[in-house]
Design an enzyme around this catalytic site. Structure first.
Site, short mmCIF file in Angstrom:
data_model
loop_
_atom_site.label_atom_id
_atom_site.label_comp_id
_atom_site.label_asym_id
_atom_site.label_seq_id
_atom_site.Cartn_x
_atom_site.Cartn_y
_atom_site.Cartn_z
N ARG A 29 0.82 -1.22 0.00
CA ARG A 29 0.00 0.00 0.00
C ARG A 29 0.85 1.27 0.00
NH1 ARG A 29 -5.64 -0.10 1.79
NH2 ARG A 29 -6.22 -2.26 2.02
N ARG B 180 -3.09 7.03 1.10
CA ARG B 180 -3.52 8.23 1.80
C ARG B 180 -2.48 8.89 2.70
NH1 ARG B 180 -9.00 5.72 4.00
NH2 ARG B 180 -7.65 3.90 3.88
N ARG C 142 -6.66 12.22 -5.33
CA ARG C 142 -7.89 11.50 -4.95
C ARG C 142 -9.05 12.49 -4.89
NH1 ARG C 142 -11.79 8.97 -3.44
NH2 ARG C 142 -11.94 7.44 -1.77
N ASP D 116 -7.06 -2.25 -6.86
CA ASP D 116 -7.55 -2.83 -5.62
C ASP D 116 -7.94 -4.28 -5.87
OD1 ASP D 116 -8.35 -1.83 -2.75
OD2 ASP D 116 -9.86 -3.29 -3.36
N TYR E 165 -15.33 -10.35 1.10
CA TYR E 165 -15.99 -9.07 0.78
C TYR E 165 -17.27 -9.30 -0.02
CZ TYR E 165 -11.74 -6.82 2.43
OH TYR E 165 -10.70 -6.40 3.22
O1 1CP Z 1 0.00 -1.23 -2.52
C1 1CP Z 1 -0.32 -0.31 -3.28
O2 1CP Z 1 0.17 0.83 -3.22
C2 1CP Z 1 -1.26 -0.64 -4.43
C3 1CP Z 1 -2.63 -0.38 -4.20
C4 1CP Z 1 -3.52 -1.27 -3.34
C5 1CP Z 1 -3.45 -2.64 -3.03
C6 1CP Z 1 -2.36 -3.63 -3.32
C7 1CP Z 1 -4.71 -0.78 -2.79
C8 1CP Z 1 -5.15 0.62 -2.90
N1 1CP Z 1 -5.39 -1.82 -2.21
C9 1CP Z 1 -4.64 -2.97 -2.33
C10 1CP Z 1 -4.99 -4.31 -1.89
C11 1CP Z 1 -6.13 -4.49 -0.96
N2 1CP Z 1 -7.35 -3.88 -0.95
C12 1CP Z 1 -6.15 -5.47 0.06
C13 1CP Z 1 -5.03 -6.45 0.29
C14 1CP Z 1 -3.93 -5.83 1.08
C15 1CP Z 1 -4.20 -5.67 2.53
O3 1CP Z 1 -4.45 -6.71 3.17
O4 1CP Z 1 -4.15 -4.54 3.00
C16 1CP Z 1 -7.38 -5.40 0.72
C17 1CP Z 1 -7.85 -6.26 1.88
C18 1CP Z 1 -8.15 -4.40 0.07
C19 1CP Z 1 -9.55 -4.02 0.36
C20 1CP Z 1 -9.65 -2.59 0.69
N3 1CP Z 1 -9.53 -1.58 -0.25
C21 1CP Z 1 -9.79 -1.99 1.96
C22 1CP Z 1 -9.88 -2.73 3.29
C23 1CP Z 1 -11.29 -2.84 3.73
C24 1CP Z 1 -11.44 -3.61 5.04
O5 1CP Z 1 -11.68 -2.95 6.05
O6 1CP Z 1 -11.36 -4.84 5.04
C25 1CP Z 1 -9.79 -0.60 1.77
C26 1CP Z 1 -9.95 0.48 2.80
C27 1CP Z 1 -9.61 -0.37 0.37
C28 1CP Z 1 -9.49 0.94 -0.32
C29 1CP Z 1 -8.14 1.27 -0.83
N4 1CP Z 1 -7.37 0.45 -1.66
C30 1CP Z 1 -6.20 1.11 -1.98
C31 1CP Z 1 -6.22 2.39 -1.36
C32 1CP Z 1 -5.15 3.44 -1.49
C33 1CP Z 1 -7.42 2.49 -0.63
C34 1CP Z 1 -7.92 3.70 0.14
C35 1CP Z 1 -8.91 4.37 -0.73
C36 1CP Z 1 -9.05 5.84 -0.52
O7 1CP Z 1 -8.32 6.62 -1.16
O8 1CP Z 1 -9.94 6.22 0.25
#
Ligand code: 1CP
Length: 344
Positions: free
Chosen positions: A27, A31, A40, A77, A153
């Site tokens: 990630r 943010r 964003r 994502d 999900y």
């Molecule tokens: O790593 C990077 O920079 C690439 C981008 C990336 C990746 C690899 C994002 C951007 N998401 C992910 C993978 C992802 N998404 C995972 C696997 C990694 C991990 O375990 O953290 C998971 C579980 C998600 C699902 C997801 N997407 C969540 C979690 C929800 C939860 O509570 O279970 C969330 C909050 C997101 C949104 C998201 N994805 C990525 C970003 C930067 C964001 C935030 C969005 C925003 O700008 O508000």
């Protein structure tokens, strides 16, 4: 082959020892970066960012420009696969992902590549832009969520802490659950193959919720699913290195490592360093496992832990990373501090 060997990340994945470990953070685009928050706000919607190659390219490059990480991970994502299969997916600010009701009969593989085409375009564009800005040695990582993690999900409709709706479905409607998992295996494998066609040099499978289940379910829905995806991808792209990240898999890690066909193991922050070194790194390159909470805390503990990780794991093929995604409130100075310690 020559180009391959100049890249720190690819060398490590080919079991070549390097002086310093390659570094990237899960990630790493996100943010905690002001330039991300700015873009964003301009893009408005998170999925619009993922599906607009110009935005995805820009955001992928932001942490590379700022920190010079050795790998860039495609900005996207894990939930683009259910979206491509036809389930409604939205990202609501302050809430995270929210998915519409799951209707198995409405899901289809027919349109996935049309839907995901902007992601493939983004990959090509990211590679071009990396090279244009002089980041020719930066490895481009593609990724997908593994079926079990994505299914949590799709069934819960959002992130969950107890996984109870998910488990009720898994254990209560096994035939339907298997249909969903089979669809996800096919979709994920095809998606990853296309990412490599488009220019991804390494793949990571995020099995972030591997720790939610155990026993026969772990065997069937984590090990078998990851193994099937990897064998499908490798049938088309035999040399593509694949990193598996089965978070909190604990007891099952060794089995996951040896049975799935991964090339490197992403280690979560619960794993003791001596265990990683003696039991896991003896089998394959490892990646991880700084607690994102320690990066967030900063100071002496960060210095101590980063040094400890590098001293313990740095003598064999090793990729520096976090043990889970970076927290959105992490100070940038802490990332800089960590990089300074690792790179010396
Ligand atoms: O790593 C990077 O920079 C690439 C981008 C990336 C990746 C690899 C994002 C951007 N998401 C992910 C993978 C992802 N998404 C995972 C696997 C990694 C991990 O375990 O953290 C998971 C579980 C998600 C699902 C997801 N997407 C969540 C979690 C929800 C939860 O509570 O279970 C969330 C909050 C997101 C949104 C998201 N994805 C990525 C970003 C930067 C964001 C935030 C969005 C925003 O700008 O508000």
């Amino acid at each position: 082959m020559f180009v391959f060997m100049t890249k720190l990340m690819l060398k490590t994945l080919q079991m070549v020892n390097t002086d310093k470990p390659p570094i990237w953070f899960m990630r790493q685009a996100g943010r905690y970066l002001p330039e991300y928050r700015e873009l964003r706000a301009k893009a408005g919607d998170f999925l619009t960012m993922c599906y607009t190659p110009d935005y995805a390219t820009e955001v992928t490059l932001q942490p590379i420009r700022r920190f010079g990480f050795d790998a860039a991970i495609l900005f996207s994502d894990i939930l683009v696969t259910p979206d491509a299969l036809g389930q409604d997916v939205k990202f609501i600010p302050g809430q995270g992902p929210v998915l519409g009701e799951l209707n198995l009969d409405a899901l289809s593989l027919d349109n996935i590549h049309t839907h995901l085409d902007p992601v493939y375009s983004a990959i090509g564009q990211i590679r071009t832009q990396l090279d244009k800005e002089g980041f020719t040695d930066t490895t481009l990582i593609g990724f997908a969520g593994s079926p079990l993690t994505v299914a949590t999900y799709m069934i819960e409709g959002r992130g969950t802490k107890d996984f109870m709706q998910f488990k009720k479905f898994l254990y209560g409607k096994p035939a339907e659950f298997d249909r969903l998992i089979d669809l996800l295996i096919e979709c994920t494998a095809e998606y990853l193959i296309k990412q490599v066609d488009a220019g991804a040099e390494v793949l990571q499978l995020f099995e972030s919720w591997a720790g939610a289940i155990g026993g026969f379910a772990f065997e069937k829905y984590v090990i078998e699913t990851n193994q099937k995806i990897i064998s499908k991808v490798k049938a088309v792209h035999p040399h593509i290195p694949i990193i598996g990240f089965p978070k909190a898999a604990g007891y099952y890690l060794k089995e996951y490592m040896t049975k799935t066909g991964i090339d490197a193991l992403g280690c979560d922050f619960t794993l003791p360093l001596n265990f990683i070194r003696d039991e896991l790194q003896t089998v394959m390159p490892v990646q991880g496992n700084l607690d994102p909470g320690i990066l967030y805390a900063g100071g002496d503990i960060l210095e101590r832990e980063v040094k400890n990780i590098c001293d313990t794991l740095g003598h064999k093929p090793y990729i520096f990373n976090l043990g889970h995604g970076i927290h959105k409130d992490t100070p940038i100075t802490h990332v800089e501090q960590a990089l300074k310690i690792i790179r010396g």
